[in-house]
Design a protein around this motif. Structure first.
Motif, PDB file in Angstrom:
ATOM      1  N   LEU A 106       0.827  -1.206   0.000  1.00  0.00           N
ATOM      2  CA  LEU A 106       0.000   0.000   0.000  1.00  0.00           C
ATOM      3  C   LEU A 106       0.862   1.257   0.000  1.00  0.00           C
ATOM      4  CD1 LEU A 106      -2.810  -1.077   2.473  1.00  0.00           C
ATOM      5  CD2 LEU A 106      -2.997  -0.764   0.007  1.00  0.00           C
ATOM      6  N   ALA A 107       1.959   1.247   0.739  1.00  0.00           N
ATOM      7  CA  ALA A 107       2.858   2.409   0.761  1.00  0.00           C
ATOM      8  C   ALA A 107       3.478   2.638  -0.607  1.00  0.00           C
ATOM      9  CB  ALA A 107       3.945   2.216   1.814  1.00  0.00           C
ATOM     10  N   LEU A 108       3.865   1.558  -1.299  1.00  0.00           N
ATOM     11  CA  LEU A 108       4.437   1.699  -2.639  1.00  0.00           C
ATOM     12  C   LEU A 108       3.405   2.262  -3.604  1.00  0.00           C
ATOM     13  CD1 LEU A 108       6.473  -1.618  -2.913  1.00  0.00           C
ATOM     14  CD2 LEU A 108       7.378   0.703  -2.682  1.00  0.00           C
ATOM     15  N   LEU A 109       2.173   1.822  -3.486  1.00  0.00           N
ATOM     16  CA  LEU A 109       1.113   2.373  -4.339  1.00  0.00           C
ATOM     17  C   LEU A 109       0.881   3.846  -4.021  1.00  0.00           C
ATOM     18  CD1 LEU A 109      -1.442  -0.570  -4.298  1.00  0.00           C
ATOM     19  CD2 LEU A 109      -0.123   0.236  -6.260  1.00  0.00           C
ATOM     20  N   ALA A 110       0.931   4.200  -2.744  1.00  0.00           N
ATOM     21  CA  ALA A 110       0.747   5.596  -2.358  1.00  0.00           C
ATOM     22  C   ALA A 110       1.851   6.460  -2.937  1.00  0.00           C
ATOM     23  CB  ALA A 110       0.702   5.726  -0.839  1.00  0.00           C
TER      24      ALA A 110
END
Length: 122
Positions: A106-110
């Motif tokens: 999720l952090a990488l997508l953010a």
């Protein structure tokens, strides 16, 4: 700490350019295309353009992130579907690992969408 690169649409894909490159300045993308920087406001249609694979690979290396997509060898645990989990109890360590992997994803997508995410809870 600000990131050294930002993303800009160019010729059908999103490319990484130096953060300090102001609108209408000429510079190079991470894949070495010469571009004129635009404003940070993108048309809605440009937000869906694919990311340049070369820019993405160079950016991930600079940020010390694993390449995308992940190879089968880099995946620590298999992803199970809900119906596969029914009636099974995962050990707490496996649950924690899956949670950390989910938060990291999720952090990488953010990051892809230039959002800030606090992953300290992971």
């Amino acid at each position: 700490m600000p990131r050294p690169f930002k993303w800009q649409p160019h010729e059908g894909s999103r490319h990484a350019i130096p953060q300090e490159l102001a609108a209408n300045e000429v510079g190079n993308t991470l894949c070495d295309l010469e571009v004129t920087a635009s404003t940070d406001k993108w048309a809605d249609s440009e937000r869906c353009w694919p990311t340049c694979k070369t820019c993405d690979a160079v950016w991930r290396e600079h940020e010390h992130l694993l390449p995308w997509p992940r190879s089968a060898k880099s995946k620590a645990t298999p992803v199970l579907e809900d119906d596969e989990l029914e009636g099974q109890t995962l050990p707490p360590a496996d649950k924690a690992m899956q949670f950390r992997e989910l938060v990291t994803t999720l952090a990488l997508l953010a990051v892809e969408f230039d959002q800030q995410v606090d992953i300290s809870a992971a």
